[in-house]
Design an enzyme around this catalytic site. Structure first.
Site: not given
Ligand SMILES: Cc1cc2nc3c(=O)[nH]c(=O)nc-3n(C[C@H](O)[C@H](O)[C@H](O)COP(=O)(O)OP(=O)(O)OC[C@H]3O[C@@H](n4cnc5c(N)ncnc54)[C@H](O)[C@@H]3O)c2cc1C
Length: 389
Positions: A135-136, A138, A142, A342, A368
């Protein structure tokens, strides 16, 4: 049992693998064909994880495979890579289950835990007698996990957690959660056992991607964990990031399995599908797509193999892993999209694995660390200038 499925061997990639690595790959390949493939369509349609397979993951040594001791197999990093590739040839959700358990639950206990914690949790996690989650992320943190608002407070005999985690793989089905929270402003890791008062979970439904995987929210409301459940050697953001580096390495291999499966399906389909009186495979436009797939998968294989050999020598750095994760997720997704195209109309039904892989890879490209975040990591590595903010 041998299978019809073969991964791409265009540049004689297999000759670069040891006999042991090839044997592990074949064993997992057969397991996927025999046990995983038959349940995927139903699991995907019903958005459920095939729980009956979990004990088999333990028996097959698919959990925490590179850890030495504590009843773990202790295999090499390239062997682990090919194992991940085969699992993801089945489904990214299956590979995610094993990745999370090994790289995000067992690894932090192994790398940052006390001896007592290692002895208590690792053998059970390796045998799948216990399931874990990480759980990282929130709702408002993200890509920038340092912005987390989950708090830990020192209280008599332990630590009180308050906050919410989102998008947590295996959350609702876990016996134990590795939870990251700020204690006096520093990120620390806590082992939270299922049933601890104040700790609840809820399932996230409605996903169009990674449907064969449980995704959850974790809620902590005045949840007191005992003092001995804090990971003593995890201090600061680099601790969870260290776990993510392990998981991302496995992902970079894993997505090649999905890509290979899409390529394999598209190639066979194109040879059989007759359009305007000749097979689709005989048209230049179709061959251009197949050639692109061969080109990108082959480069991706060589990239992760070099990463694996570097990892075995202790030379692999997080920014190397970022390049691998970023590249291989992108080319796998592009391969899946081209393969789907395809297959024409057949590309959108689940009789073929392609649309499922394509949808899954949207998640894998995002979780990730998104593609853009890894681009920023590589950018920082070559310029020395962080550009995240
Ligand atoms: C099915 C699934 C399973 C998951 N499992 C886990 C898990 O087991 N444990 C856990 O902790 N997390 C988990 N995650 C979370 C995942 O790691 C996050 O969704 C991911 O890190 C992206 O964070 P966010 O969704 O908040 O997107 P955001 O951080 O809001 O990103 C949105 C967009 O902004 C862009 N962006 C962000 N920062 C910048 C920047 N500095 N400059 C330019 N563009 C930027 C991103 O590239 C993206 O296109 C999971 C996610 C999914 C979908």
């Amino acid at each position: 049992m041998s299978t019809n499925y073969e991964s791409l061997n265009y540049m004689n990639f297999d000759s670069l693998l040891t006999d042991e690595e090839l044997m592990i790959r074949q064993t997992v390949r057969d397991f996927v064909t025999e046990k995983i493939d038959p349940v995927l369509m139903e699991s995907h349609r019903t958005e459920t994880f095939p729980k009956q397979l979990i004990p088999e993951f333990g028996k097959m040594g698919l959990l925490g495979s590179t850890i030495k001791g504590y009843d773990c197999p202790g295999i090499g990093h390239v062997a682990y890579g090919v194992l991940m590739e085969e699992l993801e040839r089945g489904d990214s959700g299956i590979r995610s289950f094993c990745s999370v358990q090994g790289a995000l639950v067992m690894y932090p206990i192994y790398a940052y835990g006390s001896e007592k914690q290692k002895e208590k949790y690792l053998p059970k996690l390796a045998k799948a007698e216990m399931i874990g989650c990480f759980g990282l992320t929130e709702p408002d943190a993200g890509s920038n996990p340092g912005g987390m608002t989950t708090r830990a407070e020192k209280v008599a005999g332990g630590y009180k957690l308050n906050g919410n985690k989102m998008w947590i793989t295996n959350g609702c089905v876990s016996d134990v959660a590795i939870v990251w929270a700020k204690l006096d402003g520093r990120i620390r890791g806590f082992i939270v056992d299922k049933g601890t008062p104040g700790f609840t979970t809820s399932t996230m439904k409605g996903k169009f991607s990674l449907r064969v995987s449980v995704t959850s929210e974790l809620h902590f409301q005045n949840c007191v964990v005992p003092e001995e459940n804090m990971l003593p050697n995890a201090d600061g953001l680099k601790a969870p990031l260290g776990c993510l580096t392990q998981a991302r390495y496995g992902i970079a291999w894993g997505v090649l399995g999905a890509a290979n499966h899409c390529y394999h399906t598209a190639l066979n389909y194109a040879k059989q599908r007759v359009i305007f009186d000749k097979p689709l495979a005989g048209y230049q436009l179709a061959q251009a797509k197949l050639a692109k797939m061969v080109q990108e998968i082959t480069k991706g294989q060589l990239l992760v193999l070099q990463a694996g050999r570097m990892k075995e020598k202790g030379e692999l750095m997080p920014h190397h892993v970022s390049l691998c994760k970023m590249n291989n997720c992108k080319i796998a997704l592009e391969t899946a999209r081209d393969a789907r195209d395809m297959l024409g109309g057949n590309g959108i039904i689940d009789e073929y694995p392609v649309i499922r892989h394509m949808l899954n890879l949207e998640t894998v490209n995002t979780y990730e660390g998104t593609e853009d975040i890894h681009r920023l990591v590589v950018g920082e590595a070559v310029t020395g200038i962080p550009a995240y903010r």
